[in-house]
Design an enzyme around this catalytic site. Structure first.
Site, PDB file in Angstrom:
ATOM      1  N   GLY A  76       0.797  -1.221   0.000  1.00 13.75           N
ATOM      2  CA  GLY A  76       0.000   0.000   0.000  1.00 13.75           C
ATOM      3  C   GLY A  76       0.824   1.262   0.000  1.00 13.75           C
ATOM      4  O   GLY A  76       1.985   1.281   0.424  1.00 13.75           O
ATOM      5  N   ASN A  77       0.233   2.332  -0.515  1.00 16.94           N
ATOM      6  CA  ASN A  77       0.914   3.621  -0.530  1.00 16.94           C
ATOM      7  C   ASN A  77      -0.099   4.737  -0.737  1.00 16.94           C
ATOM      8  O   ASN A  77      -1.106   4.576  -1.398  1.00 16.94           O
ATOM      9  CB  ASN A  77       2.006   3.670  -1.621  1.00 16.94           C
ATOM     10  CG  ASN A  77       1.578   2.978  -2.907  1.00 16.94           C
ATOM     11  OD1 ASN A  77       0.700   3.486  -3.614  1.00 16.94           O
ATOM     12  ND2 ASN A  77       2.152   1.832  -3.210  1.00 16.94           N
ATOM     13  N   SER A  94       9.525   3.405  -1.166  1.00 12.65           N
ATOM     14  CA  SER A  94       9.280   2.017  -1.559  1.00 12.65           C
ATOM     15  C   SER A  94       9.770   1.034  -0.495  1.00 12.65           C
ATOM     16  O   SER A  94      10.902   1.151  -0.009  1.00 12.65           O
ATOM     17  CB  SER A  94      10.009   1.737  -2.875  1.00 12.65           C
ATOM     18  OG  SER A  94       9.771   0.419  -3.299  1.00 12.65           O
ATOM     19  N   GLY A  95       8.898   0.095  -0.109  1.00  6.77           N
ATOM     20  CA  GLY A  95       9.329  -1.046   0.693  1.00  6.77           C
ATOM     21  C   GLY A  95       9.801  -0.741   2.104  1.00  6.77           C
ATOM     22  O   GLY A  95      10.494  -1.563   2.697  1.00  6.77           O
ATOM     23  N   SER A 122       7.739   5.074  -3.929  1.00  5.36           N
ATOM     24  CA  SER A 122       6.969   3.857  -4.161  1.00  5.36           C
ATOM     25  C   SER A 122       7.102   3.390  -5.609  1.00  5.36           C
ATOM     26  O   SER A 122       7.126   4.206  -6.531  1.00  5.36           O
ATOM     27  CB  SER A 122       5.494   4.142  -3.860  1.00  5.36           C
ATOM     28  OG  SER A 122       4.682   3.136  -4.428  1.00  5.36           O
ATOM     29  N   SER A 123       7.182   2.085  -5.803  1.00  5.04           N
ATOM     30  CA  SER A 123       7.302   1.550  -7.164  1.00  5.04           C
ATOM     31  C   SER A 123       6.035   1.810  -7.979  1.00  5.04           C
ATOM     32  O   SER A 123       6.021   1.619  -9.185  1.00  5.04           O
ATOM     33  CB  SER A 123       7.603   0.057  -7.100  1.00  5.04           C
ATOM     34  OG  SER A 123       6.599  -0.617  -6.370  1.00  5.04           O
ATOM     35  N   ASP A 124       4.961   2.240  -7.328  1.00  4.62           N
ATOM     36  CA  ASP A 124       3.709   2.539  -8.031  1.00  4.62           C
ATOM     37  C   ASP A 124       3.563   4.019  -8.370  1.00  4.62           C
ATOM     38  O   ASP A 124       2.484   4.451  -8.817  1.00  4.62           O
ATOM     39  CB  ASP A 124       2.511   2.116  -7.164  1.00  4.62           C
ATOM     40  CG  ASP A 124       2.464   0.613  -6.934  1.00  4.62           C
ATOM     41  OD1 ASP A 124       2.570  -0.135  -7.925  1.00  4.62           O
ATOM     42  OD2 ASP A 124       2.326   0.188  -5.777  1.00  4.62           O
ATOM     43  N   HIS A 170      -3.291   3.465  -2.988  1.00  5.47           N
ATOM     44  CA  HIS A 170      -3.302   2.106  -3.537  1.00  5.47           C
ATOM     45  C   HIS A 170      -3.134   1.129  -2.380  1.00  5.47           C
ATOM     46  O   HIS A 170      -2.258   1.304  -1.542  1.00  5.47           O
ATOM     47  CB  HIS A 170      -2.159   1.929  -4.535  1.00  5.47           C
ATOM     48  CG  HIS A 170      -1.991   0.522  -5.012  1.00  5.47           C
ATOM     49  ND1 HIS A 170      -3.044  -0.257  -5.441  1.00  5.47           N
ATOM     50  CD2 HIS A 170      -0.889  -0.268  -5.117  1.00  5.47           C
ATOM     51  CE1 HIS A 170      -2.594  -1.447  -5.805  1.00  5.47           C
ATOM     52  NE2 HIS A 170      -1.299  -1.488  -5.613  1.00  5.47           N
ATOM     53  N   HIS A 200      -3.773  -3.343  -1.175  1.00  4.30           N
ATOM     54  CA  HIS A 200      -4.177  -4.703  -1.557  1.00  4.30           C
ATOM     55  C   HIS A 200      -5.192  -5.191  -0.530  1.00  4.30           C
ATOM     56  O   HIS A 200      -5.135  -6.344  -0.102  1.00  4.30           O
ATOM     57  CB  HIS A 200      -2.958  -5.633  -1.603  1.00  4.30           C
ATOM     58  CG  HIS A 200      -1.999  -5.341  -2.707  1.00  4.30           C
ATOM     59  ND1 HIS A 200      -1.345  -6.324  -3.417  1.00  4.30           N
ATOM     60  CD2 HIS A 200      -1.590  -4.174  -3.265  1.00  4.30           C
ATOM     61  CE1 HIS A 200      -0.554  -5.768  -4.333  1.00  4.30           C
ATOM     62  NE2 HIS A 200      -0.684  -4.470  -4.259  1.00  4.30           N
ATOM     63  N   ASP A 239     -24.305   5.921  -1.279  1.00  8.81           N
ATOM     64  CA  ASP A 239     -23.878   7.095  -0.512  1.00  8.81           C
ATOM     65  C   ASP A 239     -22.517   7.610  -0.988  1.00  8.81           C
ATOM     66  O   ASP A 239     -22.173   8.771  -0.756  1.00  8.81           O
ATOM     67  CB  ASP A 239     -23.757   6.756   0.987  1.00  8.81           C
ATOM     68  CG  ASP A 239     -25.107   6.744   1.701  1.00  8.81           C
ATOM     69  OD1 ASP A 239     -26.052   7.381   1.208  1.00  8.81           O
ATOM     70  OD2 ASP A 239     -25.208   6.091   2.756  1.00  8.81           O
ATOM     71  N   HIS A 276      -5.122  -7.203  -9.933  1.00 14.80           N
ATOM     72  CA  HIS A 276      -4.152  -6.452  -9.153  1.00 14.80           C
ATOM     73  C   HIS A 276      -4.777  -5.962  -7.829  1.00 14.80           C
ATOM     74  O   HIS A 276      -4.622  -6.628  -6.809  1.00 14.80           O
ATOM     75  CB  HIS A 276      -3.641  -5.287 -10.018  1.00 14.80           C
ATOM     76  CG  HIS A 276      -2.480  -4.560  -9.452  1.00 14.80           C
ATOM     77  ND1 HIS A 276      -1.350  -4.258 -10.185  1.00 14.80           N
ATOM     78  CD2 HIS A 276      -2.266  -4.051  -8.221  1.00 14.80           C
ATOM     79  CE1 HIS A 276      -0.494  -3.613  -9.410  1.00 14.80           C
ATOM     80  NE2 HIS A 276      -1.026  -3.473  -8.225  1.00 14.80           N
ATOM     81  N   TYR A 283     -26.956  15.971   4.159  1.00 15.03           N
ATOM     82  CA  TYR A 283     -26.284  15.152   5.157  1.00 15.03           C
ATOM     83  C   TYR A 283     -25.194  15.968   5.840  1.00 15.03           C
ATOM     84  O   TYR A 283     -24.526  16.778   5.206  1.00 15.03           O
ATOM     85  CB  TYR A 283     -25.670  13.921   4.491  1.00 15.03           C
ATOM     86  CG  TYR A 283     -24.995  12.988   5.460  1.00 15.03           C
ATOM     87  CD1 TYR A 283     -25.724  12.021   6.154  1.00 15.03           C
ATOM     88  CD2 TYR A 283     -23.634  13.081   5.696  1.00 15.03           C
ATOM     89  CE1 TYR A 283     -25.106  11.164   7.049  1.00 15.03           C
ATOM     90  CE2 TYR A 283     -23.010  12.220   6.591  1.00 15.03           C
ATOM     91  CZ  TYR A 283     -23.753  11.267   7.261  1.00 15.03           C
ATOM     92  OH  TYR A 283     -23.131  10.427   8.150  1.00 15.03           O
TER      93      TYR A 283
END
Lengths: 234, 234, 234, 234
Positions: free
Chosen positions: C31-32, C48-49, C77-79, C98, C100, C123, C172, C230
């Site tokens: 995640g990132n 990253s990582g 991040s690699s993304d 992002h 998983h 909603d 993915h 709301y």
């Protein structure tokens, strides 16, 4: 002194009841644990409908084999007569637990025994976890709670209660037992995990069958047989 | 003094709202609890869209039966009119809860009542948990929130709201009620557990049917009937 | 001063990344989260990582629209290139996430959009949560990470990115976005809950269909339309 | 000094065992982690049947490649011979883990490999997670625990143990390995998450197939290949 051993049992039963809560097997006042003093034939059990956070050791209720309350002013669990039937018919047990834990209760509601699908199951029980028949209208109109115990005994006519320390009461939920209240709680935790894994396994592969008896025996005897080699030497 | 009893109700409603969070029934600002002062016909409810961690007892909003805000500067929950309809039609209730709890909402989205598959269910409701009809376009274009309440009332025409203190609004989510806000929250927790176990039971055995009425009655009356024997003597 | 606003953004992005962990959306370094300073066209993103427990605000990496690192010695991040594509094409967004997360990723792996089965979904998004096409071999051999972004843009050709701030990348996992990093994380939490409830709903009733557009519009506009009612008045 | 390096390994193995508990992969005494000192050919492993809360670093047991206990008075895990077989045949590994984690064990009980359904899987293993054959009666009657190891080796004849550091033993549960005990635990956590997502994916879309090899390679090589670009430069 008489009360000393019963006081000790009350503390043991109290702590075993709290453990049900710690292990997430119960919500609100669901569930109950009892223990027995075999010499005195006195059973100690959780009071009926008291929230876990309000319980104290001295709230535990002592009853005899006829469900007469022996001390205090609390009413015992409404399931007490089922516990009593189990203590009467399963002479080596020292503790009984009843819960409505999510996965075990779902198998009970599905009226299906839990198949033996892996070595985790075989480590604790050498057969399927049986499910009783649905209680008859006659039994419901009679002494319902005692009849629930009778159904369990009926179910174990061809089963060893020592080699399978757990049962599902159809449309209701699980009971487990052990040499003391702690062990009975231990088996309730294990049963819930076995019920969850059996559920998932059947979803992944609906055609799966029980593992073969040779593998069951290998694992069961590893932990429970005469030549058990699991754990530390005693 | 007038504000004293309302202040007390605000604290009660505030704590019941926090309990929704503690019991993991809501994420972010989802969900709302209300309570009523029957004598004054004043309803106290959570403000709209305020995160639980920022809530204070004095943020609770007082409204009358026409949804007029009686004090403070906060807007009441956007679901308030549904609560009001329930208070009007169910005269003995003192608290109402709405959540989007995971399993109960999934049954509502599936547009299916929750079948009565075991004694855990029968301990709390003596029939299936009903699911309303899908709201009509006319109702959506009218006063949508009030019409949601009307749908629930319609659904309970042949049901006792006291013997089944919970409902699923189709494509939406659950409402529960009780004698006070705490009891209404209690039933929301129970409903979520019943919904989860019914889900798992149907997955294990898709052909399972509701338990028989004699067993439902036995359990329901054990806790709620004239001869109820669960819990401690009052 | 230039670094002041970027330092502030780094802290914001750092805290949003920790929130992913708090909400149980990520394990280990999965995640990132990123944020953007639109005036400077600088994007700040997680390195990253690096495990979440070792992160500090100053570890966040600043990059320009060509993925050039602007300060520090950490790799982004690699993304990152996927995030950059989203910032370029979705001009009003200020944060991208992002993950998983379990249920959203399972829908992505199943290559299915998440149907709109209830008002909880409506909603937050006024249509199904779309799922991209599977990435082509040509795209895999090209700039894979940038092409992942392009796939998302392709998927939104007939969708409003503002009315559906979430997407599943086939095989993915999910991406979400919002006006700032916090809101993007908020939508990741909501998406996971929608994915879980849609999963359960389909299991309970495999024939269920999307709710009608009139009900979607009612709920979506209640929170997002011109006449939204709301929450509290701003 | 000889004991220095082994003492260090014992602490490492002890902490890796506790991490199994922290990550919710085990209940009670389920599961075990070992590590190896390759120069001395000494394996350090959890003692058999000791609850995690009672463990100390010095309780870890040292054994040689013939399962002879080298120090202390504790019995090693009943699964030690399986670990030894893996260390013998997989020369680059430094740690092994066995658990009964819920979802991975359910796939093992279903006797099915875990399909590679997404990039999360491909980030860690470049093929399906294989499942062994069911152990034969001959193997059960022989040295059962050693034969469990042999089954795993058999399963990896056409697999790279370095590119797929995890396996399911049919009807039993998972084993994982890595360059040290920590990494082996890391892969057990990942495996459980992959097993859960594969389960959910198959429920959502029973017709789903493994992702294409080009996508697997892209992700696997991103993290593990010669041109890996995930994480920080070393």
């Amino acid at each position: 002194m008489r009360m000393d051993s019963i006081d000790k049992l009350k503390r043991q039963v109290y702590e075993a009841n709290l453990e049900l809560k710690n292990k997430n097997l119960v919500v609100y006042t669901f569930g109950n644990v009892s223990g027995i003093d075999r010499k005195k034939e006195i059973i100690v059990i959780k009071p009926s409908g008291v929230p876990y956070e309000n319980l104290n050791p001295e709230d535990m209720v002592s009853v005899d084999f006829h469900n007469n309350v022996l001390d205090g002013d609390k009413c015992p669990s409404s399931d007490t007569l089922t516990h009593i039937v189990l203590y009467k018919h399963f002479p080596s047990i020292g503790g009984v637990v009843h819960t409505h834990s999510t996965f075990a209760t779902s198998w009970a509601q599905a009226k299906k025994p839990i198949p033996c699908l892996g070595t985790t199951h075989a480590d604790y029980a050498n057969r399927q976890i049986p499910c009783t028949q649905v209680i008859s209208d006659k039994q419901i109109k009679g002494n319902y709670v005692e009849e629930t115990g009778n159904q369990i005994i009926e179910t174990f006519q061809n089963y060893s209660y020592e080699a399978t320390p757990m049962v599902l009461v159809a449309s209701h939920g699980p009971f487990t037992w052990g040499k003391d209240p702690d062990e009975a709680v231990y088996y309730s935790v294990i049963l819930e995990e076995l019920a969850k894994m059996a559920y998932l396994t059947m979803q992944i592969n609906p055609h799966i069958e029980d593992i073969k008896q040779s593998l069951i025996d290998k694992h069961y005897n590893r932990k429970h047989g005469k030549n058990a080699y699991y754990g530390q030497k005693k």
